[in-house]
Design a protein around this motif. Sequence first.
Motif, PDB file in Angstrom:
ATOM      1  N   PHE A  54      60.162  60.371  54.801  1.00 10.04           N
ATOM      2  CA  PHE A  54      60.760  61.309  53.824  1.00 10.04           C
ATOM      3  C   PHE A  54      62.226  61.229  53.555  1.00 10.04           C
ATOM      4  O   PHE A  54      62.926  61.103  54.851  1.00 10.04           O
ATOM      5  N   ALA A  55      62.678  60.905  52.408  1.00 13.43           N
ATOM      6  CA  ALA A  55      64.159  60.427  52.203  1.00 13.43           C
ATOM      7  C   ALA A  55      64.992  61.814  51.691  1.00 13.43           C
ATOM      8  O   ALA A  55      64.201  62.441  50.806  1.00 13.43           O
ATOM      9  N   PHE A  56      65.915  62.225  52.157  1.00 11.40           N
ATOM     10  CA  PHE A  56      66.899  63.283  51.802  1.00 11.40           C
ATOM     11  C   PHE A  56      68.178  62.773  51.394  1.00 11.40           C
ATOM     12  O   PHE A  56      68.796  62.491  52.093  1.00 11.40           O
ATOM     13  N   PHE A  61      62.357  61.687  59.036  1.00 11.93           N
ATOM     14  CA  PHE A  61      63.087  62.550  58.115  1.00 11.93           C
ATOM     15  C   PHE A  61      64.333  61.838  57.980  1.00 11.93           C
ATOM     16  O   PHE A  61      65.195  61.709  58.892  1.00 11.93           O
ATOM     17  N   LEU A  62      64.839  60.910  56.735  1.00 14.42           N
ATOM     18  CA  LEU A  62      65.856  60.196  56.723  1.00 14.42           C
ATOM     19  C   LEU A  62      66.717  60.757  55.664  1.00 14.42           C
ATOM     20  O   LEU A  62      66.662  61.048  54.626  1.00 14.42           O
ATOM     21  N   GLU A  68      61.923  52.768  50.136  1.00 13.37           N
ATOM     22  CA  GLU A  68      60.819  52.654  50.776  1.00 13.37           C
ATOM     23  C   GLU A  68      60.096  53.735  51.303  1.00 13.37           C
ATOM     24  O   GLU A  68      59.032  53.763  51.913  1.00 13.37           O
ATOM     25  N   ALA A  69      60.506  54.995  50.977  1.00 15.59           N
ATOM     26  CA  ALA A  69      60.120  56.283  51.462  1.00 15.59           C
ATOM     27  C   ALA A  69      58.862  56.531  50.674  1.00 15.59           C
ATOM     28  O   ALA A  69      58.736  56.181  49.540  1.00 15.59           O
ATOM     29  N   ASP A  70      58.225  57.423  51.148  1.00 17.34           N
ATOM     30  CA  ASP A  70      56.843  57.918  50.600  1.00 17.34           C
ATOM     31  C   ASP A  70      57.144  58.993  49.673  1.00 17.34           C
ATOM     32  O   ASP A  70      56.634  59.182  48.656  1.00 17.34           O
TER      33      ASP A  70
END
Length: 302
Positions: free
Chosen positions: A32-34, A189-190, A200-202
């Motif tokens: 998960f990208a934040f 959690f990125l 590359e995140a979902d």
Amino acid sequence: MHIIEVENLQKSFGQVRAVDGISFSVEKGSLFAFLGLNGAGKSTTISIMTSTLARDGGKVTIDGLDIDRDSAKIKSKIGIVFQDSVLDSVLSGRDNLKTRAGLYGIYGKDYDERIKNLSDLLDLHDFIKRPVGKLSGGQRRRLDVARALINDPKILILDEPTTGLDPRSRKTVWEVIDRYRREKGLTVFLTTHYMEEAAEADYVVILDSGKIAAEGTPNDLKNRYTGDFIRLYNGDKTALSKKGIAFSEENGYLQIEAENTREAKELILQNQELFDDFEIIKGKMDDVFLSATGKQLKGENE
């Protein structure tokens, strides 16, 4: 299954609404990208999720546990790689990890086995006994990751984990993280300013001034916020101009913008004589961020 659920989260500092009623969820085992600029609310949200900062309103659930009632249990399920290293520069890498392991009751053979496994995975053997203060940035970062994984967490929070790293260290860090995801179902959690990592995140959530500006899978966001580009190699500029096809000259090719893939295909089919050597490229996450927020993500830290 959602391992993280955030509902209507709110936090203010004086008149500044750092987090302004955001809601999102994170699937178990996903990346998960934040994303967001300095001051967007990323670090504030993470601090609330890890029970190091009180919220003003909203609800946060981690692995089915409420952060108010079960903060101690939640902390045992989370590993964090902070923007800045939290290792003791005087102690050796091994002693730093031993201290961290002790907080989780990991001693003796269990500790030795975990240190060996992490040293093998992250290639720590050559420097783990040296004082942290004498290590390179890449070596310290690999120790930071080992520290975050020492308790075998269910969730790994990576706050700008690869900033300033050399390519080899970045590759090693991501190989280990991907392996943990595959073999142990680790949820990541990125936060990052490297758009190739976010791509590359979902799932991606983009914050702007405490609110969610955009969210979705990278492909969905690219389709929604950017167009496609046709890269034409050895193209005939004069012929394109006569056809009224706008283009820009890039490094070794001509670039033609299209609203979407369908428009790009139609343009090529209608002008097949002009398109001998080409490729269609999707817009990038940088373009998504700029379109969603009106701002450029330039690697600023929060």
